[in-house]
Design an enzyme around this catalytic site. Structure first.
Site, PDB file in Angstrom:
ATOM      1  CD  GLU A   8     -88.808 109.141 -14.415  1.00 25.54           C
ATOM      2  OE1 GLU A   8     -90.051 109.063 -14.498  1.00 25.54           O
ATOM      3  OE2 GLU A   8     -88.157 108.609 -13.492  1.00 25.54           O
ATOM      4  CG  ASP A   9     -84.586 110.119 -13.536  1.00 24.19           C
ATOM      5  OD1 ASP A   9     -85.396 109.881 -12.613  1.00 24.19           O
ATOM      6  OD2 ASP A   9     -83.910 109.236 -14.074  1.00 24.19           O
TER       7      ASP A   9
ATOM      8  CG  ASN B  51     -88.334 100.356 -10.767  1.00 19.03           C
ATOM      9  OD1 ASN B  51     -89.109 101.017 -11.448  1.00 19.03           O
ATOM     10  ND2 ASN B  51     -87.023 100.480 -10.858  1.00 19.03           N
TER      11      ASN B  51
ATOM     12  CE1 TYR C 252     -87.994 102.278 -15.958  1.00 16.67           C
ATOM     13  CE2 TYR C 252     -87.927 100.409 -14.472  1.00 16.67           C
ATOM     14  CZ  TYR C 252     -88.225 101.729 -14.705  1.00 16.67           C
ATOM     15  OH  TYR C 252     -88.749 102.499 -13.701  1.00 16.67           O
TER      16      TYR C 252
ATOM     17  CG  ASP D 256     -91.805 107.783 -12.195  1.00 14.85           C
ATOM     18  OD1 ASP D 256     -92.664 107.153 -11.553  1.00 14.85           O
ATOM     19  OD2 ASP D 256     -90.824 107.241 -12.737  1.00 14.85           O
ATOM     20  CG  ASP D 257     -87.678 110.455 -10.310  1.00 12.23           C
ATOM     21  OD1 ASP D 257     -87.228 109.311 -10.434  1.00 12.23           O
ATOM     22  OD2 ASP D 257     -87.794 111.252 -11.265  1.00 12.23           O
TER      23      ASP D 257
ATOM     24  CB  ALA E 152     -86.373 109.389  -4.606  1.00 15.48           C
TER      25      ALA E 152
ATOM     26  CE  LYS F 157     -88.580 105.860 -15.087  1.00 16.66           C
ATOM     27  NZ  LYS F 157     -88.851 105.308 -13.771  1.00 16.66           N
TER      28      LYS F 157
ATOM     29  NE  ARG G  33     -82.131 111.367  -9.725  1.00 19.14           N
ATOM     30  CZ  ARG G  33     -83.353 110.853  -9.607  1.00 19.14           C
ATOM     31  NH1 ARG G  33     -84.221 111.348  -8.787  1.00 19.14           N
ATOM     32  NH2 ARG G  33     -83.747 109.820 -10.347  1.00 19.14           N
TER      33      ARG G  33
ATOM     34  CG  ASN H 279     -83.212 102.222  -9.207  1.00 15.68           C
ATOM     35  OD1 ASN H 279     -83.094 101.102  -8.778  1.00 15.68           O
ATOM     36  ND2 ASN H 279     -84.355 102.883  -9.227  1.00 15.68           N
TER      37      ASN H 279
ATOM     38  NE  ARG I 241     -84.590  86.845 -39.031  1.00  8.81           N
ATOM     39  CZ  ARG I 241     -85.124  88.036 -39.277  1.00  8.81           C
ATOM     40  NH1 ARG I 241     -84.477  89.134 -38.991  1.00  8.81           N
ATOM     41  NH2 ARG I 241     -86.322  88.119 -39.824  1.00  8.81           N
TER      42      ARG I 241
HETATM   43  O1  LIG Z   1     -86.057 104.436 -13.333  1.00  5.69           O
HETATM   44  C1  LIG Z   1     -86.075 103.726 -12.318  1.00  5.69           C
HETATM   45  O2  LIG Z   1     -85.661 102.586 -12.257  1.00  5.69           O
HETATM   46  C2  LIG Z   1     -86.714 104.294 -11.096  1.00  5.69           C
HETATM   47  C3  LIG Z   1     -86.566 105.749 -11.088  1.00  5.69           C
HETATM   48  O3  LIG Z   1     -87.424 106.488 -11.511  1.00  5.69           O
HETATM   49  C4  LIG Z   1     -85.272 106.302 -10.666  1.00  5.69           C
HETATM   50  O4  LIG Z   1     -84.446 105.581 -10.108  1.00  5.69           O
HETATM   51  O5  LIG Z   1     -85.069 107.500 -10.903  1.00  5.69           O
HETATM   52 MG   LIG Z   2     -86.637 108.334 -12.102  1.00  5.47          MG
END
Ligand SMILES: O=C([O-])CC(=O)C(=O)O
Ligand SMILES: [Mg+2]
Length: 571
Positions: free
Chosen positions: A242-243, A461, A97, A265-266, A306, A171, A153, A417, A52
């Site tokens: 992250e970001d 990625n 994502y 992560d970045d 990054a 994530k 960001r 991205n 469904r």
């Molecule tokens: O989230 C993603 O696709 C990869 C990443 O960490 C970014 O672009 O900041």
């Molecule tokens: Mg990121």
């Protein structure tokens, strides 16, 4: 101190965001609870529920609509959500994502459908220990991975404030789907410190603080409080940053890398995934050209967290070939918004260059300045071009064609991205290099039939490594996440391709094998933690890589399988 919310406003319904919510209870004016009610409901099999949902997804035209539908399912029935993702990861990863998660963050306050994690406001910073302790007390299982952002960001989309919650959730979805983490062990967090995007502040629906973002000093005080409250409330958790905007990202990584079990992560995840892909690409390119691996020259468009993180991590490729640190650094040229970063550029001379870029200042340009990508490519004659500029279409035809003229197999990684910020599409890359390009982008592109041959783009990625880094740190019980553990994740990724994938010219393993890949990456991280003496999980010591991968694979969570923590130690 002003408190805009009550404590309870930080707490998601029931368990944490991705974890199981309490069963829906009938309202007081409907039939009372009891066995009879259960009998009076339609009898639905899991297969029907999944089918469904798949029909509903197919009938929902827009990616954002699909994202919303899946978010609601995740909140009500995580096992159904993850069984749908696992059944079709290749098509649904771009929905839950990158790239759709970017749009979901931009419209977060408009499409908000209930709390998904912890929304921590700087106004409540002194209450963080209480908030987190109270939250911990509501949980059956403690979080194992926290993904935290300040929304400053988000991908290449700028400062989205509280809307950044979407990326933390996205994530963690991949931690479960790709890494095999138990969803009840995930905790998404957004730290609300205001936003510098005026249109968001002026939006009557905006859910965050309607004030400009606080400066780095104030943010650092808040961050200190968060890191220590989180480490106290959840002592075994891995914290993924992250970001955060570049300056904050580097400052926080520097500060906490040796005191907490955390990574960025970045900077580190993206660095690792690109090193992994570059190891494959550089070998292929050198095979085609006959030139030594140490001859590769890499031009970067972009000077953010990054870009610098990736360039530093990629230096390991050259060190592996025997180059010294200085010689390895010499293979990189970074271009930011003002051009090639040189020692004679006016802002560098004036001491105004952001400190994270200083490491890559070129000192050999003899007073000449190179403003555009074209000028730099003319000057350097690179073998590889990496884009982390967040400028759509920035790799223009003349530059790409020139790269193709001087290289048998030009390496082009347009990594920004989401897709709306990507420097070059896969199709243009093929057309402008006569199909000779070695390509990886940050967001996904579909395969293309080029001159009768099916060509698959690489997706460089960080989702190919961050679940493995987090799980490896968790499984090894590592006290910290060292640089060696990050580099080990990249090497493991480069070794994760099957012979068939290597034969097909791929730079990365296929996404449908992400669980194997994450286990392999995690095993690499565990071994590196053991070598560095950072591990505490004695039971994993002495196991071979294969045995470790088996162990990790066995512990991966799957929907509808009773591998709950009471019976099986979780990852
Ligand atoms: O989230 C993603 O696709 C990869 C990443 O960490 C970014 O672009 O900041
Ligand atoms: Mg990121």
């Amino acid at each position: 101190m002003t408190t805009s919310h009550k404590l309870s406003s930080h707490l998601p319904n029931g368990a944490n965001g991705a974890g199981p919510s309490p069963p829906l209870t009938p309202k007081s004016n409907s039939i009372p609870l009891g066995r009879g009610v259960a009998l009076a409901r339609p009898k639905i099999t899991r297969e029907q529920s999944l089918l469904r949902l798949q029909h509903q997804l197919a009938a929902t035209p827009s990616p954002l609509g699909k994202h919303g539908l899946l978010s609601r399912v995740r909140q009500q029935d995580p096992e159904l959500f993850f069984s749908a993702i696992q059944a079709d990861l290749v098509n649904l990863a771009p929905i839950v994502y990158t790239p759709t998660v970017g749009e979901a963050c931009q419209k977060y306050s408009h499409v908000y459908g209930g709390p998904e994690g912890l929304y921590l406001s700087i106004e409540d910073q002194d209450q963080l220990p209480t908030i987190l302790a109270e939250y911990a007390a509501t949980l059956k299982h403690q979080p194992q991975i926290i993904v935290v952002t300040d929304g400053s960001r988000i991908l290449g989309l700028g400062d989205l404030g509280l809307g950044g919650m979407g990326i933390s959730v996205g994530k963690l979805n991949l931690y479960v789907a790709g890494g095999g983490l138990d969803p009840s062990g995930t905790l998404p967090v957004v730290l609300d410190m205001g936003t510098n995007t005026e249109s968001i502040r002026n939006d009557p629906l905006y859910l965050g603080l309607k004030q400009p973002r606080v400066g780095l000093d104030e943010a650092s005080v808040f961050m200190d409080k968060f890191m220590s409250a989180a480490a106290n409330a959840f002592p075994n958790t891995v914290i993924q940053h992250e970001d955060f905007y570049s300056e904050a990202a580097f400052a926080f990584l520097d500060k906490y890398q040796n005191t907490h079990r955390m990574f960025n992560d970045d900077i580190q995840g993206t660095g690792s995934v690109i090193l992994g892909g570059f190891i494959k690409a550089a070998r292929q390119a050198s095979k085609a050209s006959g030139r030594p691996l140490t001859d590769h020259k890499v031009v970067f468009l972009g000077g953010g967290s990054a870009a610098v993180g990736v360039a530093k991590e990629m230096m390991n490729f050259f060190k592996m070939q025997g180059l010294s640190e200085d010689e390895a650094r010499d293979r990189f040229w970074l271009i930011d918004t003002k051009g090639l970063i040189t020692s004679t550029r006016y802002d560098v001379v004036a001491g105004k260059l952001a400190s994270h870029k200083e490491y890559f200042i070129r000192k050999d340009t003899e007073g000449k300045e190179y403003k555009t990508l074209k000028e730099v490519v003319d000057y350097v004659q690179p073998t590889a071009l990496v884009g982390l500029s967040t400028t759509f279409g920035a790799f223009e035809e003349d530059v790409v064609r020139q790269l193709a003229e001087t290289n048998e197999a030009p390496i082009i990684f347009p990594l920004s991205n989401p897709t709306s910020k990507c420097e070059l599409s896969f199709e243009d890359a093929l057309n402008w290099t006569d199909g000779r390009v070695l390509f990886a982008s940050g967001s996904p592109y579909d395969p293309i039939t080029y001159h009768g041959q099916l060509r698959e783009p690489g997706q460089g990625n960080n989702f190919l490594v961050f679940p493995g880094i987090g799980l490896g740190a968790l499984a090894s019980g590592a006290k910290h996440i060292t640089d060696e553990m990050i580099t080990a994740s990249a090497i493991a990724l480069s070794e994760a391709l099957t012979p068939e994938e290597t034969e097909a010219g791929l730079l990365y393993p296929r996404l449908n094998r992400i669980r194997d890949v994450s286990a392999k990456v995690a095993a690499g991280v565990v071994i590196a933690a053991q070598k560095a003496g950072e591990d505490t999980a004695e039971e994993l010591r002495g196991l071979t890589e294969e045995q470790l991968i088996d162990e990790l694979r066995k512990k991966q969570w799957s929907p509808y399988v009773d591998n709950s923590p009471s019976t099986t130690p979780r990852l």
